[in-house]
Motif scaffolding. Structure first.
Motif, short mmCIF file in Angstrom:
data_model
loop_
_atom_site.label_atom_id
_atom_site.label_comp_id
_atom_site.label_asym_id
_atom_site.label_seq_id
_atom_site.Cartn_x
_atom_site.Cartn_y
_atom_site.Cartn_z
N THR A 18 2.12 -6.08 3.27
CA THR A 18 2.73 -4.76 3.71
C THR A 18 2.55 -4.40 5.08
O THR A 18 1.57 -4.31 5.75
N VAL A 35 6.91 -3.02 2.00
CA VAL A 35 6.30 -4.07 1.21
C VAL A 35 7.23 -5.32 1.26
O VAL A 35 8.35 -5.37 0.73
N ILE A 49 4.90 -3.55 -8.62
CA ILE A 49 4.38 -3.60 -7.32
C ILE A 49 3.38 -2.24 -7.37
O ILE A 49 4.00 -1.27 -7.58
N TYR A 50 2.07 -2.62 -7.00
CA TYR A 50 1.35 -1.40 -6.99
C TYR A 50 0.77 -1.33 -5.44
O TYR A 50 0.61 -2.06 -4.86
N ILE A 51 0.60 -0.08 -5.12
CA ILE A 51 -0.46 0.32 -3.90
C ILE A 51 -1.45 0.93 -4.50
O ILE A 51 -1.38 2.09 -4.98
N LEU A 77 5.45 1.33 -7.40
CA LEU A 77 6.64 1.43 -6.41
C LEU A 77 7.97 1.07 -7.37
O LEU A 77 9.00 1.63 -6.56
N ILE A 113 -5.28 0.22 2.22
CA ILE A 113 -4.21 0.06 1.49
C ILE A 113 -4.23 -1.34 0.87
O ILE A 113 -4.33 -2.11 1.74
N GLU A 114 -4.42 -1.29 -0.47
CA GLU A 114 -4.02 -2.49 -1.20
C GLU A 114 -2.92 -2.59 -2.03
O GLU A 114 -2.56 -1.92 -2.55
N THR A 115 -2.08 -3.64 -1.54
CA THR A 115 -0.98 -3.93 -2.20
C THR A 115 -0.77 -5.11 -3.27
O THR A 115 -1.46 -6.13 -2.71
N LYS A 126 -1.96 -10.42 -3.37
CA LYS A 126 -2.18 -9.15 -2.85
C LYS A 126 -2.34 -9.03 -1.52
O LYS A 126 -2.47 -9.95 -0.73
N GLU A 128 -4.08 -6.41 1.84
CA GLU A 128 -5.01 -5.45 2.32
C GLU A 128 -4.69 -4.96 3.75
O GLU A 128 -4.77 -5.93 4.48
#
Length: 258
Positions: A18, A35, A49-51, A77, A113-115, A126, A128
């Motif tokens: 990210t 992303v 896809i999560y944030i 997302l 922020i963690e993706t 993932k 960070e």
């Protein structure tokens, strides 16, 4: 087949990175970024896809103080699953809202922020990214008033908020601990603890006054914890444009407490 097997355990799998437009943000503001997903050695299906908007909070475990991750918000997302081919690159731009009451980046307070990619039958990749949370305009007014009165920020921690103060807000809150800085209050109180609880239209201050120990009576109060008194001040956004009023209110409640 062998490549798919390796991808399922994270070897040669898709990766995620990210990239934020800027790492600084304010509570109630927005955070923009992209992303960046790169395929691995074999085709894979990315389901989601999560944030995650994360922060650290302090709590007790077996009578010991520890810090744990708290997810302030989880944001999806993508609308539908998609395939990512070998070495293929996909970029998904995003704009997310920074939740009100996200801890300001001072002292022990940390947010990031963690993706995460949700890939079926595989190790989920993932990424960070640290963020710098600055005070927003309303918060800065309060912080400037405290500084003007003569208080110095000693430390800040994020803890679970008592249920009676949540009222639909986050279950965590940042507590700012101030000490008198060369003012007359230095002889009368040990510290001032301030919690700012904000919504789109208002800001509440929870202020706890911890009195100094200067005689046997106040020593007993200190040992029993009865020297602390908590007050709540509430302001609309319009009222927050008047630092003079906020200063009068804070000084008045301190005087009533000491």
């Amino acid at each position: 087949m062998f490549k798919k097997l390796l991808s399922s355990i994270g070897i040669g799998a898709a990766t995620v990175d990210t990239r934020l437009e800027e790492s600084a943000c304010v509570p109630g503001g927005t955070l923009n970024g992209v992303v960046h997903i790169k395929g691995g050695s074999t085709e894979q299906s990315v389901d989601r896809i999560y944030i995650f908007f994360n922060t650290l909070y302090k709590h007790e475990v077996n009578d010991k103080t520890t810090y744990s991750t708290f997810t302030i918000e989880k944001i999806l997302l993508n609308e539908a699953p998609f395939m990512i081919g070998p070495e293929e690159v996909k970029e998904i731009p995003f704009t997310i809202d920074v939740p009100f009451n996200t801890p300001i980046s001072v002292s022990q307070s940390k947010s990031w922020i963690e993706t995460g990619l949700d890939i079926a039958q595989a190790v989920d990749p993932k990424d960070e990214d640290s963020i710098l949370v600055k005070p927003n305009q309303a918060q800065q007014v309060v912080l400037d008033v405290l500084d003007d009165i003569g208080f110095r920020l000693k430390k800040a921690d994020t803890e679970m908020l008592p249920a009676r103060h949540r009222s639909g807000r986050l279950p965590i809150a940042q507590e700012l601990e101030y000490s008198p800085n060369g003012t007359s209050y230095g002889r009368k109180l040990d510290e001032l603890e301030v919690v700012m609880l904000q919504t789109e239209s208002s800001l509440d201050l929870l202020i706890q006054v911890d009195k100094s120990v200067h005689n046997l009576g106040s020593l007993f109060a200190d040992l029993t914890g009865t020297d602390e008194s908590t007050h709540r001040l509430s302001y609309t956004n319009a009222e927050l444009t008047s630092p003079e009023r906020i200063r009068r209110d804070i000084e008045a409640l301190i005087e009533r407490s000491i």
